[in-house]
Design a protein around this motif. Structure first.
Motif, PDB file in Angstrom:
ATOM      1  N   ASP A  64       0.773  -1.331   0.046  1.00 42.32           N
ATOM      2  CA  ASP A  64      -0.081   0.211  -0.074  1.00 42.32           C
ATOM      3  C   ASP A  64       0.547   1.404  -0.040  1.00 42.32           C
ATOM      4  OD1 ASP A  64      -2.413  -1.485  -0.134  1.00 42.32           O
ATOM      5  OD2 ASP A  64      -2.594  -1.190   2.198  1.00 42.32           O
ATOM      6  N   ARG A  65       1.961   1.349   0.936  1.00 39.14           N
ATOM      7  CA  ARG A  65       2.910   2.598   0.914  1.00 39.14           C
ATOM      8  C   ARG A  65       3.552   2.729  -0.530  1.00 39.14           C
ATOM      9  NH1 ARG A  65       8.089   2.717   1.857  1.00 39.14           N
ATOM     10  NH2 ARG A  65       8.333   0.944   2.967  1.00 39.14           N
ATOM     11  N   LEU A  66       4.105   1.646  -1.219  1.00 40.44           N
ATOM     12  CA  LEU A  66       4.555   1.526  -2.300  1.00 40.44           C
ATOM     13  C   LEU A  66       3.830   2.166  -3.421  1.00 40.44           C
ATOM     14  CD1 LEU A  66       6.940  -1.530  -2.167  1.00 40.44           C
ATOM     15  CD2 LEU A  66       7.498   0.740  -2.142  1.00 40.44           C
ATOM     16  N   HIS A  67       2.514   1.557  -3.397  1.00 45.08           N
ATOM     17  CA  HIS A  67       1.471   2.103  -4.329  1.00 45.08           C
ATOM     18  C   HIS A  67       1.127   3.622  -4.190  1.00 45.08           C
ATOM     19  CE1 HIS A  67       0.243  -1.401  -7.023  1.00 45.08           C
ATOM     20  NE2 HIS A  67       0.546  -2.087  -5.932  1.00 45.08           N
ATOM     21  N   ALA A  68       1.088   4.093  -2.856  1.00 45.00           N
ATOM     22  CA  ALA A  68       0.940   5.407  -2.501  1.00 45.00           C
ATOM     23  C   ALA A  68       2.032   6.491  -2.990  1.00 45.00           C
ATOM     24  CB  ALA A  68       0.793   5.770  -0.973  1.00 45.00           C
ATOM     25  N   GLU A  69       3.248   5.770  -2.874  1.00 47.31           N
ATOM     26  CA  GLU A  69       4.339   6.511  -3.424  1.00 47.31           C
ATOM     27  C   GLU A  69       4.307   6.790  -5.052  1.00 47.31           C
ATOM     28  OE1 GLU A  69       9.261   6.439  -3.050  1.00 47.31           O
ATOM     29  OE2 GLU A  69       8.248   4.975  -1.931  1.00 47.31           O
ATOM     30  N   LYS A  70       3.962   5.560  -5.720  1.00 41.93           N
ATOM     31  CA  LYS A  70       3.782   5.473  -7.216  1.00 41.93           C
ATOM     32  C   LYS A  70       2.812   6.453  -7.734  1.00 41.93           C
ATOM     33  CE  LYS A  70       0.663   2.992  -8.903  1.00 41.93           C
ATOM     34  NZ  LYS A  70      -0.037   2.219  -9.293  1.00 41.93           N
ATOM     35  N   ARG A  71       1.689   6.451  -6.908  1.00 42.88           N
ATOM     36  CA  ARG A  71       0.575   7.500  -7.252  1.00 42.88           C
ATOM     37  C   ARG A  71       1.025   8.757  -7.275  1.00 42.88           C
ATOM     38  NH1 ARG A  71      -2.531   3.339  -4.760  1.00 42.88           N
ATOM     39  NH2 ARG A  71      -2.281   4.551  -2.741  1.00 42.88           N
ATOM     40  N   ALA A  72       1.616   9.364  -6.135  1.00 41.58           N
ATOM     41  CA  ALA A  72       2.319  10.488  -5.999  1.00 41.58           C
ATOM     42  C   ALA A  72       3.259  10.972  -7.004  1.00 41.58           C
ATOM     43  CB  ALA A  72       3.018  10.459  -4.540  1.00 41.58           C
ATOM     44  N   PHE A  73       3.941  10.062  -7.404  1.00 38.86           N
ATOM     45  CA  PHE A  73       4.916  10.374  -8.385  1.00 38.86           C
ATOM     46  C   PHE A  73       4.203  10.576  -9.821  1.00 38.86           C
ATOM     47  CE2 PHE A  73       7.392   8.848 -12.135  1.00 38.86           C
ATOM     48  CZ  PHE A  73       8.325   9.713 -12.045  1.00 38.86           C
TER      49      PHE A  73
END
Length: 86
Positions: A64-73
């Protein structure tokens, strides 16, 4: 998708053919290849780490945290692209 032929090299070839401009210099092309493979290696390390987490909930939180980072990018890139358009 044929899992037997799936490879980082094949993904690189697709990226090279569809993303890198034809006018890119040899040095730019080399830098892009290095960045692509470095990213692929990082993803493989993440995948291995996640697979080794004994607590599935901890693994889900990490994903979830990695996906959130991807979405922010991706959001940042979208804003940059809008700003660059006339």
């Amino acid at each position: 998708m044929d899992m037997d032929s799936l490879s980082i090299a094949e993904a690189w070839q697709e990226f090279d053919a569809h993303v890198i401009p034809l006018r890119a210099s040899r040095a730019q092309h080399s830098d892009m290849r290095m960045a692509f493979y470095t990213g692929a290696c990082a993803i493989l390390e993440f995948t291995t780490a996640i697979a080794e987490i004994p607590d599935i909930n901890q693994g889900v939180r990490l994903l979830d945290r990695l996906h959130a980072e991807k979405r922010a990018f991706l959001h940042e890139m979208e804003l940059r692209n809008r700003k660059d358009k006339p």
